[in-house]
Design a protein around this motif. Structure first.
Motif, PDB file in Angstrom:
ATOM      1  N   GLU A  68      63.319   8.354  19.512  1.00 27.36           N
ATOM      2  CA  GLU A  68      62.409   7.029  19.480  1.00 27.36           C
ATOM      3  C   GLU A  68      61.847   7.150  20.726  1.00 27.36           C
ATOM      4  O   GLU A  68      60.516   6.547  20.641  1.00 27.36           O
ATOM      5  N   LYS A  69      62.358   7.414  21.848  1.00 20.60           N
ATOM      6  CA  LYS A  69      61.485   7.413  23.201  1.00 20.60           C
ATOM      7  C   LYS A  69      60.877   8.753  23.684  1.00 20.60           C
ATOM      8  O   LYS A  69      59.819   8.478  24.387  1.00 20.60           O
ATOM      9  N   PHE A  70      61.462   9.717  22.882  1.00 23.36           N
ATOM     10  CA  PHE A  70      61.185  11.093  23.390  1.00 23.36           C
ATOM     11  C   PHE A  70      60.422  11.814  22.630  1.00 23.36           C
ATOM     12  O   PHE A  70      59.820  12.868  22.802  1.00 23.36           O
ATOM     13  N   PHE A  71      60.645  11.551  21.100  1.00 18.34           N
ATOM     14  CA  PHE A  71      60.080  12.338  19.931  1.00 18.34           C
ATOM     15  C   PHE A  71      60.484  13.833  19.969  1.00 18.34           C
ATOM     16  O   PHE A  71      59.879  14.699  19.651  1.00 18.34           O
ATOM     17  N   ILE A  72      61.858  14.010  20.340  1.00 20.95           N
ATOM     18  CA  ILE A  72      62.497  15.158  20.394  1.00 20.95           C
ATOM     19  C   ILE A  72      63.303  15.099  19.198  1.00 20.95           C
ATOM     20  O   ILE A  72      64.495  14.374  18.948  1.00 20.95           O
ATOM     21  N   PRO A  73      63.366  16.154  18.293  1.00 18.36           N
ATOM     22  CA  PRO A  73      64.297  16.231  17.039  1.00 18.36           C
ATOM     23  C   PRO A  73      65.649  16.493  17.551  1.00 18.36           C
ATOM     24  O   PRO A  73      65.888  17.445  18.417  1.00 18.36           O
ATOM     25  N   CYS A  74      66.601  15.750  17.124  1.00 16.97           N
ATOM     26  CA  CYS A  74      67.755  16.072  17.085  1.00 16.97           C
ATOM     27  C   CYS A  74      68.874  16.073  15.937  1.00 16.97           C
ATOM     28  O   CYS A  74      68.303  15.672  15.092  1.00 16.97           O
ATOM     29  N   SER A  75      69.929  16.854  16.238  1.00 12.37           N
ATOM     30  CA  SER A  75      71.111  16.854  15.116  1.00 12.37           C
ATOM     31  C   SER A  75      72.327  16.612  15.681  1.00 12.37           C
ATOM     32  O   SER A  75      72.736  17.262  16.605  1.00 12.37           O
ATOM     33  N   ILE A  76      73.074  15.605  14.914  1.00 11.57           N
ATOM     34  CA  ILE A  76      74.557  15.381  15.476  1.00 11.57           C
ATOM     35  C   ILE A  76      75.316  16.516  14.454  1.00 11.57           C
ATOM     36  O   ILE A  76      75.088  16.418  13.306  1.00 11.57           O
ATOM     37  N   ILE A  77      76.189  17.198  15.259  1.00 12.33           N
ATOM     38  CA  ILE A  77      76.867  18.188  14.834  1.00 12.33           C
ATOM     39  C   ILE A  77      78.306  17.668  14.578  1.00 12.33           C
ATOM     40  O   ILE A  77      78.758  17.082  15.690  1.00 12.33           O
ATOM     41  N   GLU A  78      79.146  17.549  13.413  1.00 13.55           N
ATOM     42  CA  GLU A  78      80.202  17.060  13.397  1.00 13.55           C
ATOM     43  C   GLU A  78      81.105  17.884  12.272  1.00 13.55           C
ATOM     44  O   GLU A  78      80.328  18.711  11.757  1.00 13.55           O
ATOM     45  N   SER A  79      82.201  17.532  12.059  1.00  8.64           N
ATOM     46  CA  SER A  79      83.061  18.155  11.117  1.00  8.64           C
ATOM     47  C   SER A  79      82.314  18.589   9.516  1.00  8.64           C
ATOM     48  O   SER A  79      82.138  19.560   9.159  1.00  8.64           O
ATOM     49  N   LYS A  80      81.801  17.629   9.095  1.00 13.04           N
ATOM     50  CA  LYS A  80      81.290  17.633   7.748  1.00 13.04           C
ATOM     51  C   LYS A  80      79.983  18.443   7.712  1.00 13.04           C
ATOM     52  O   LYS A  80      79.713  19.398   6.977  1.00 13.04           O
ATOM     53  N   SER A  81      78.871  18.266   8.759  1.00 10.78           N
ATOM     54  CA  SER A  81      77.661  19.147   8.799  1.00 10.78           C
ATOM     55  C   SER A  81      78.100  20.457   9.560  1.00 10.78           C
ATOM     56  O   SER A  81      77.491  21.400   8.862  1.00 10.78           O
ATOM     57  N   TYR A  82      79.108  20.534  10.008  1.00 13.81           N
ATOM     58  CA  TYR A  82      79.679  21.932  10.551  1.00 13.81           C
ATOM     59  C   TYR A  82      80.093  22.852   9.415  1.00 13.81           C
ATOM     60  O   TYR A  82      79.621  24.118   8.978  1.00 13.81           O
ATOM     61  N   ASN A  83      80.899  22.359   8.569  1.00 12.93           N
ATOM     62  CA  ASN A  83      81.441  22.772   7.625  1.00 12.93           C
ATOM     63  C   ASN A  83      80.529  23.058   6.258  1.00 12.93           C
ATOM     64  O   ASN A  83      80.696  24.275   5.563  1.00 12.93           O
ATOM     65  N   ALA A  84      79.399  22.087   6.169  1.00 10.74           N
ATOM     66  CA  ALA A  84      78.569  22.517   5.169  1.00 10.74           C
ATOM     67  C   ALA A  84      77.654  23.641   5.539  1.00 10.74           C
ATOM     68  O   ALA A  84      77.224  24.483   4.630  1.00 10.74           O
ATOM     69  N   ALA A  85      77.499  23.729   6.868  1.00 11.77           N
ATOM     70  CA  ALA A  85      76.693  24.969   7.320  1.00 11.77           C
ATOM     71  C   ALA A  85      77.416  26.302   7.162  1.00 11.77           C
ATOM     72  O   ALA A  85      76.607  27.339   6.450  1.00 11.77           O
ATOM     73  N   ILE A  86      78.718  26.193   7.263  1.00  8.13           N
ATOM     74  CA  ILE A  86      79.535  27.348   7.204  1.00  8.13           C
ATOM     75  C   ILE A  86      79.404  27.888   5.708  1.00  8.13           C
ATOM     76  O   ILE A  86      79.393  28.916   5.354  1.00  8.13           O
ATOM     77  N   LYS A  87      79.681  26.759   4.894  1.00 10.42           N
ATOM     78  CA  LYS A  87      79.954  26.928   3.433  1.00 10.42           C
ATOM     79  C   LYS A  87      78.429  27.738   2.881  1.00 10.42           C
ATOM     80  O   LYS A  87      78.240  28.264   1.917  1.00 10.42           O
ATOM     81  N   GLY A  89      76.466  29.481   4.565  1.00 10.17           N
ATOM     82  CA  GLY A  89      76.242  30.820   5.191  1.00 10.17           C
ATOM     83  C   GLY A  89      75.815  31.145   6.469  1.00 10.17           C
ATOM     84  O   GLY A  89      75.330  32.102   6.911  1.00 10.17           O
ATOM     85  N   ASP A  90      75.566  29.869   7.208  1.00  7.18           N
ATOM     86  CA  ASP A  90      75.194  29.681   8.341  1.00  7.18           C
ATOM     87  C   ASP A  90      76.336  29.535   9.297  1.00  7.18           C
ATOM     88  O   ASP A  90      77.125  28.791   9.633  1.00  7.18           O
ATOM     89  N   PHE A  91      76.756  30.922   9.904  1.00  7.77           N
ATOM     90  CA  PHE A  91      77.983  31.148  10.493  1.00  7.77           C
ATOM     91  C   PHE A  91      77.855  30.641  11.927  1.00  7.77           C
ATOM     92  O   PHE A  91      78.537  31.006  12.771  1.00  7.77           O
ATOM     93  N   ARG A  92      76.610  30.259  12.484  1.00  3.06           N
ATOM     94  CA  ARG A  92      76.462  29.629  13.881  1.00  3.06           C
ATOM     95  C   ARG A  92      75.923  28.356  13.589  1.00  3.06           C
ATOM     96  O   ARG A  92      74.810  28.151  14.249  1.00  3.06           O
ATOM     97  N   PRO A  93      76.619  27.381  13.158  1.00  2.47           N
ATOM     98  CA  PRO A  93      75.987  25.980  13.341  1.00  2.47           C
ATOM     99  C   PRO A  93      75.324  25.456  14.569  1.00  2.47           C
ATOM    100  O   PRO A  93      74.599  24.604  14.503  1.00  2.47           O
ATOM    101  N   PHE A  94      75.809  25.822  15.804  1.00  2.00           N
ATOM    102  CA  PHE A  94      75.460  25.094  16.765  1.00  2.00           C
ATOM    103  C   PHE A  94      74.059  25.863  17.156  1.00  2.00           C
ATOM    104  O   PHE A  94      73.284  25.234  18.178  1.00  2.00           O
ATOM    105  N   ASP A  95      73.564  26.891  16.733  1.00  2.00           N
ATOM    106  CA  ASP A  95      72.445  27.514  17.051  1.00  2.00           C
ATOM    107  C   ASP A  95      71.331  27.226  16.335  1.00  2.00           C
ATOM    108  O   ASP A  95      70.763  27.728  15.332  1.00  2.00           O
ATOM    109  N   MET A  96      70.997  25.914  16.859  1.00  2.00           N
ATOM    110  CA  MET A  96      69.737  25.287  16.187  1.00  2.00           C
ATOM    111  C   MET A  96      68.649  25.212  17.068  1.00  2.00           C
ATOM    112  O   MET A  96      68.379  24.160  17.835  1.00  2.00           O
ATOM    113  N   ASN A  97      67.757  26.161  17.202  1.00  2.00           N
ATOM    114  CA  ASN A  97      66.753  26.302  18.192  1.00  2.00           C
ATOM    115  C   ASN A  97      65.627  25.108  18.021  1.00  2.00           C
ATOM    116  O   ASN A  97      64.964  24.953  19.000  1.00  2.00           O
ATOM    117  N   GLY A  98      65.634  24.412  16.895  1.00  2.00           N
ATOM    118  CA  GLY A  98      64.586  23.509  16.789  1.00  2.00           C
ATOM    119  C   GLY A  98      64.895  22.046  16.912  1.00  2.00           C
ATOM    120  O   GLY A  98      64.270  21.245  16.631  1.00  2.00           O
TER     121      GLY A  98
END
Length: 134
Positions: A68-87, A89-98
């Motif tokens: 809202e203040k800086f217009f920077i895209p963010c992602s919250i990574i937690e167990s659910k999103s991490y496991n979905a990424a692994i499932k 085929g994304d084996f580097r869920p923390f590696d979100m360059n954008g």
């Protein structure tokens, strides 16, 4: 944005040889804004591998502030999103360059190998103290 917040962000950039800066003051004086200014500058420079590690109760607040203040895209990574990424085929869920990655201390600790294997440009650690958030 207040002058002291801009001064604090400039302080964080003052020495190109420093490995970081500690932004600390009393509750309510705008450390989120100060850190956001630093993140915004790094983002504008194309340095987009940013990790914010915060107490779990502050993840959504940081997500909103950055969007809202800086217009920077963010992602919250937690167990659910991490496991979905692994499932998926994304084996580097923390590696979100954008997107700035936001996670809790507990999750970062549990996934320490993944956190350490990601080439972060910038890491923000949020500390909570008695009487407020720092």
């Amino acid at each position: 944005m207040n002058p002291h917040q801009v001064d604090a962000a400039l302080f964080a950039f003052a020495s190109p040889l420093s490995k970081g800066a500690l932004l600390a003051d009393e509750v309510g004086l705008g450390k989120t804004i100060e850190a956001g200014l630093v993140i915004s500058q790094r983002w504008a420079e194309g340095k987009r591998r940013v990790l914010i590690i915060a107490p779990s109760n502050l993840r959504k607040q940081w997500y909103q502030e950055m969007n809202e203040k800086f217009f920077i895209p963010c992602s919250i990574i937690e167990s659910k999103s991490y496991n979905a990424a692994i499932k998926a085929g994304d084996f580097r869920p923390f590696d979100m360059n954008g997107s700035v990655v936001i996670c809790s201390y507990q999750f970062a600790r549990n996934k320490a190998a993944d956190v350490h294997s990601t080439p972060w440009v910038f890491v923000v650690r949020i500390f909570e103290t008695v009487g407020g958030v720092d």
